[in-house]
Design a protein around this motif. Structure first.
Motif, PDB file in Angstrom:
ATOM      1  N   GLU A  58       0.834  -1.206   0.000  1.00  0.00           N
ATOM      2  CA  GLU A  58       0.000   0.000   0.000  1.00  0.00           C
ATOM      3  C   GLU A  58       0.870   1.257   0.000  1.00  0.00           C
ATOM      4  OE1 GLU A  58      -3.320   0.109  -0.216  1.00  0.00           O
ATOM      5  OE2 GLU A  58      -3.426   2.286  -0.057  1.00  0.00           O
TER       6      GLU A  58
ATOM      7  N   GLN B  32       0.890   4.163  -2.829  1.00  0.00           N
ATOM      8  CA  GLN B  32       0.493   5.552  -2.530  1.00  0.00           C
ATOM      9  C   GLN B  32       1.596   6.534  -2.917  1.00  0.00           C
ATOM     10  OE1 GLN B  32      -2.406   6.684  -1.740  1.00  0.00           O
ATOM     11  NE2 GLN B  32      -3.509   4.886  -0.999  1.00  0.00           N
TER      12      GLN B  32
ATOM     13  N   LEU C 198     -10.186   4.064   3.599  1.00  0.00           N
ATOM     14  CA  LEU C 198      -9.094   3.652   2.701  1.00  0.00           C
ATOM     15  C   LEU C 198      -9.529   3.727   1.240  1.00  0.00           C
ATOM     16  CD1 LEU C 198      -7.551   0.697   4.719  1.00  0.00           C
ATOM     17  CD2 LEU C 198      -6.311   2.692   3.877  1.00  0.00           C
TER      18      LEU C 198
ATOM     19  N   SER D  19      -6.948   3.424  -1.992  1.00  0.00           N
ATOM     20  CA  SER D  19      -6.136   2.278  -1.569  1.00  0.00           C
ATOM     21  C   SER D  19      -6.089   1.157  -2.606  1.00  0.00           C
ATOM     22  CB  SER D  19      -6.715   1.719  -0.262  1.00  0.00           C
ATOM     23  OG  SER D  19      -6.236   0.424  -0.010  1.00  0.00           O
TER      24      SER D  19
ATOM     25  N   CYS E 116      -0.696   3.361   4.230  1.00  0.00           N
ATOM     26  CA  CYS E 116      -1.306   4.431   3.447  1.00  0.00           C
ATOM     27  C   CYS E 116      -0.959   5.789   4.048  1.00  0.00           C
ATOM     28  CB  CYS E 116      -2.825   4.190   3.436  1.00  0.00           C
ATOM     29  SG  CYS E 116      -3.740   5.409   2.533  1.00  0.00           S
TER      30      CYS E 116
END
Ligand SMILES: Cc1cc2nc3c(=O)[nH]c(=O)nc-3n(C[C@H](O)[C@H](O)[C@H](O)COP(=O)(O)OP(=O)(O)OC[C@H]3O[C@@H](n4cnc5c(N)ncnc54)[C@H](O)[C@@H]3O)c2cc1C
Length: 434
Positions: free
Chosen positions: A15, A19, A71, A76, A354
């Motif tokens: 993740e 990101q 998320l 996400s 995240c």
């Protein structure tokens, strides 16, 4: 720009890499699989789920449901892949674990801003921005290197447990039935009833069965989220009936009544050929698992695809070490993400990756960080793990207790939780998430 080094391509690391990459930051993602596997990882794919295939509730009346929705709104990768590969599981979000991990791997490997470098990392890179997301089973040399960063702090190891998997065709459906609790959602669980006599015999056998040898394991070191079923059973004859074997809301169609106790099986793959025994994480010896679990009438001839096993769990004493962006205080180029920070669970680990990556991307482009407020689930978790007033820090699932109360009365717990979630999503909507 020098690439950010992300170590570990589990849920948090994948993740975080995603990101950063989607914000134009180059990433070098380092992963030791497939050359070296932890005791719980078996697949070469990224984002591997090591135990249950459920990401838990998908409803906004539940804190983990709220965290998922937040998320999703943060773009996400893990949530997008989970939504794309869900299998039916009532009000929960369960996934086809192989298809889910394959999708994450494909997205990561094909992203032009991400370079994957295989091989075990044994030292912390001396320069540059680094996110360490090596999970509860961080390999030994790296664990030592991390320990060396914090000579004065507690650095803990203990053990964790995984539930067995059985084939659907081996379950005796003459003694079991499909339903979800209170008939909510679709009838996805296989329910295996026990009479009082059967339950008491099962409980007796479970509490006296032989455990596998696990050095350093102690009941007191187990956290509630993944407690071995035999450890829970030892707390009292009825503890399981109020926990994973709760019969409430499950009427046996044969009798029209709730049985004395019910063991639930949850679908573990899209085909529905494999089921896991819900809440049966265990470290009993394998032959003992077969002997004791076959006392559940519907499982008397069950075939095991995988027995339950015990594993180490490593996490930092984060309130003493990390800030609200998961950065090491005083060494802000180093960040941690995932279960190693003491957030507990697949979705929570994803959320920390995240948030850490969003802050870092902002910093690298000279912008102020996004300050997720405590009213949001993502913010509440980060503020909890970095709260210096927390003593005896233990891994923590997201829960509404971490989020401030509403300040006005709402009748009924579900309504109140729904209102807290509504407020959280409104607050999230006020943030610039770019
Ligand atoms: C046995 C067990 C059962 C669990 N069951 C559940 C469950 O049912 N539900 C739930 O929500 N959570 C469960 N958890 C917790 C679960 O591990 C976390 O929720 C989640 O997987 C953590 O994500 P992560 O990204 O932090 O770590 P992981 O997903 O473990 O990813 C870490 C990655 O880092 C890699 N790595 C490790 N050391 C190195 C190194 N030195 N160099 C390079 N790469 C390295 C690993 O290979 C791995 O790919 C369980 C944990 C264990 C150990």
């Amino acid at each position: 720009m020098e690439p950010v080094i992300v170590i570990g391509a589990g849920l948090a690391g994948s993740e975080a890499a995603w990101q950063l990459a989607r914000r134009g930051i180059p990433v070098e993602l380092r992963e030791m699989k497939p050359e070296k596997m932890t005791p719980a990882h078996h697949s070469p794919s990224f984002g591997e789920l090591v135990c249950s295939n459920s990401l838990r509730s998908d409803q906004l009346e539940n804190a983990v449901g709220l965290l998922k929705e937040e998320l999703r709104r943060c773009g996400s990768l893990i949530m997008a892949c989970a939504d794309a590969h869900r299998v039916e599981a009532g009000g929960a979000l369960a996934v086809d674990r192989e298809a889910f991990a394959a999708a994450i791997t494909e997205q990561i490997r094909n992203h032009p801003n991400i370079t994957v470098k295989e091989g075990e990392v044994t030292e912390i890179p001396r320069e540059g921005q680094v996110i360490i997301a090596t999970g509860p089973l961080t390999s030994e040399p790296l664990s030592q290197a991390i320990g060396g960063l914090f000579p004065d702090s507690k650095y803990l190891n203990f053990f964790d447990a995984a539930a067995p998997l059985v084939t659907f065709e081996s379950v005796d459906m003459d003694s079991a039935w499909f339903a979800s609790r209170y008939d909510r959602g679709t009838p996805d669980y296989v329910n295996c009833p026990l009479s009082q006599e059967e339950y008491e015999a099962f409980w007796q056998a479970l509490t006296t069965a032989q455990e596998a040898e696990v050095h350093g394991f102690e009941d007191s070191g187990v956290f509630e989220g993944c407690m071995p079923v035999e450890v829970m059973a030892r707390r009292g004859v009825d503890t399981l009936r109020y926990g994973p074997l709760k019969p409430v809301g499950l009427k046996d169609p044969k009798t029209g009544k709730e049985p004395y106790a019910v063991v639930q099986l949850r679908r573990d793959n899209a085909q529905g050929s494999i089921y896991n025994i819900v809440g049966f994480q265990t470290h009993l010896r394998w032959p003992e698992q077969k002997r004791v679990f076959s006392m559940i009438p519907a499982l008397k001839n069950a075939q095991y695809v995988r027995y339950g096993v015990m594993h180490r769990n490593t996490f930092l004493d984060s309130p003493r070490l990390l800030d609200r962006y998961y950065r090491v205080r005083g060494q802000e180029r180093l960040m941690f993400a995932g279960q190693i920070t003491g957030v507990e669970g697949y979705v929570e680990s994803t959320a920390s990756g995240c948030l850490a990556a969003m802050e870092l991307a902002r910093r690298l482009s000279g912008r102020d960080p996004v300050n997720f407020p405590r009213e949001t689930a993502i913010g509440a978790m980060a503020l909890y793990i970095s709260d210096e007033s927390v003593v005896n820090f233990q891994p923590m699932n997201v829960n509404f207790g971490l989020i401030p109360q509403l300040g006005y009365r709402v009748k009924g717990k579900r309504n109140k939780n729904a209102e807290i979630s509504k407020r959280a999503l409104e607050k999230l909507g006020e943030l610039d998430l770019t």
